[in-house]
Design a protein around this motif. Structure first.
Motif, PDB file in Angstrom:
ATOM      1  N   ARG A  53     -17.558 -22.506 -39.137  1.00 11.74           N
ATOM      2  CA  ARG A  53     -16.103 -22.500 -39.284  1.00 11.74           C
ATOM      3  C   ARG A  53     -15.459 -22.306 -37.917  1.00 11.74           C
ATOM      4  N   SER A  54     -14.165 -22.515 -37.859  1.00 13.54           N
ATOM      5  CA  SER A  54     -13.476 -22.354 -36.581  1.00 13.54           C
ATOM      6  C   SER A  54     -12.969 -20.933 -36.362  1.00 13.54           C
ATOM      7  N   GLU A  55     -13.043 -20.095 -37.384  1.00 11.56           N
ATOM      8  CA  GLU A  55     -12.615 -18.709 -37.217  1.00 11.56           C
ATOM      9  C   GLU A  55     -13.795 -17.863 -36.748  1.00 11.56           C
ATOM     10  N   ILE A  56     -13.500 -16.824 -35.975  1.00 15.35           N
ATOM     11  CA  ILE A  56     -14.543 -15.900 -35.542  1.00 15.35           C
ATOM     12  C   ILE A  56     -14.891 -15.011 -36.733  1.00 15.35           C
ATOM     13  N   PRO A  57     -16.153 -15.001 -37.156  1.00 10.54           N
ATOM     14  CA  PRO A  57     -16.526 -14.116 -38.268  1.00 10.54           C
ATOM     15  C   PRO A  57     -16.632 -12.672 -37.768  1.00 10.54           C
ATOM     16  N   LYS A  72     -13.765 -27.341 -32.803  1.00  9.84           N
ATOM     17  CA  LYS A  72     -13.565 -26.301 -33.813  1.00  9.84           C
ATOM     18  C   LYS A  72     -14.615 -25.198 -33.722  1.00  9.84           C
ATOM     19  N   ASP A  73     -15.290 -25.114 -32.582  1.00  9.24           N
ATOM     20  CA  ASP A  73     -16.308 -24.077 -32.385  1.00  9.24           C
ATOM     21  C   ASP A  73     -15.613 -22.717 -32.319  1.00  9.24           C
ATOM     22  N   TYR A  74     -16.035 -21.797 -33.184  1.00 12.16           N
ATOM     23  CA  TYR A  74     -15.434 -20.461 -33.220  1.00 12.16           C
ATOM     24  C   TYR A  74     -15.517 -19.772 -31.856  1.00 12.16           C
ATOM     25  N   LYS A 133     -12.538 -19.303 -29.644  1.00 13.09           N
ATOM     26  CA  LYS A 133     -11.496 -18.349 -30.040  1.00 13.09           C
ATOM     27  C   LYS A 133     -11.648 -16.980 -29.380  1.00 13.09           C
ATOM     28  N   GLU A 189     -11.460 -20.249 -24.179  1.00 11.64           N
ATOM     29  CA  GLU A 189     -10.854 -21.586 -24.199  1.00 11.64           C
ATOM     30  C   GLU A 189     -10.231 -21.899 -22.839  1.00 11.64           C
ATOM     31  N   THR A 223     -18.163 -28.310 -34.709  1.00  8.94           N
ATOM     32  CA  THR A 223     -18.195 -26.858 -34.811  1.00  8.94           C
ATOM     33  C   THR A 223     -19.293 -26.317 -33.899  1.00  8.94           C
ATOM     34  N   HIS A 224     -19.729 -25.098 -34.132  1.00 10.68           N
ATOM     35  CA  HIS A 224     -20.723 -24.446 -33.287  1.00 10.68           C
ATOM     36  C   HIS A 224     -22.083 -25.152 -33.312  1.00 10.68           C
TER      37      HIS A 224
END
Length: 166
Positions: free
Chosen positions: A33-37, A109-111, A114, A119, A143-144
């Motif tokens: 996902r693009s959000e940092i978990p 979209k790599d987390y 973020k 960036e 993504t990642h």
């Protein structure tokens, strides 16, 4: 020279609560996902995965089974050593420039992008101070795990880079 920490830590304890296939499933769900978990104070990273979440569409159950078989044999020690237990300390290199052609392929979209400052550093071009001959290819939908998500495009970029420089 600093050495890697070899003692099992928090990640190993977290992972050991589940079978290898579940750990890998969770990793691919979280980090595609693009959000940092981010786990809360009372959670571990494996706790924040919704078990009903599907795998990313480009990562099949067959892929998962193959990876699980491989990680069952090798374990997670090496991947955890490299990423999370590497030599994080003072840099002793006086001129940290990479003086060879470098290819960086990243997903838009790599987390990882973020994280604060990343960036700006990578997309903004500051990284070129350390790698003046770096070519960057940003694949917007990636993504990642871009090499698995878009293997044909990544392979094309690598082959083109190698033909150009070697």
């Amino acid at each position: 020279m600093k050495t890697f920490l070899k003692q099992p830590g928090r990640a190993e304890a977290d992972f050991s609560r589940f079978d290898v296939k579940t750990v890998l499933r969770n990793i691919y769900i979280l980090f595609s996902r693009s959000e940092i978990p981010i786990a809360q104070k009372d959670q571990e990273i494996m706790d924040i995965v919704d078990s009903s979440s599907p795998l990313p569409p480009w990562f099949t159950e067959e892929d998962l089974a193959i990876y699980a078989n491989l990680y069952t044999k090798s374990g997670f020690s090496c991947p955890l050593q490299v990423s999370y237990r590497g030599p994080h300390g003072e840099i002793t290199t006086t001129n940290p420039k990479l003086q060879v052609p470098v290819l960086l392929i990243m997903g838009g979209k790599d987390y990882f992008l973020k994280f604060p400052g990343i960036e700006d550093y990578i997309i903004g071009g500051k990284v070129k101070e350390c790698m003046p001959d770096m070519e960057m290819q940003l694949l917007p939908s990636g993504t990642h795990f871009i090499q698995e998500q878009l293997p044909e495009q990544v392979n094309e970029l690598i082959i083109s880079f190698l033909k150009k420089h070697f």
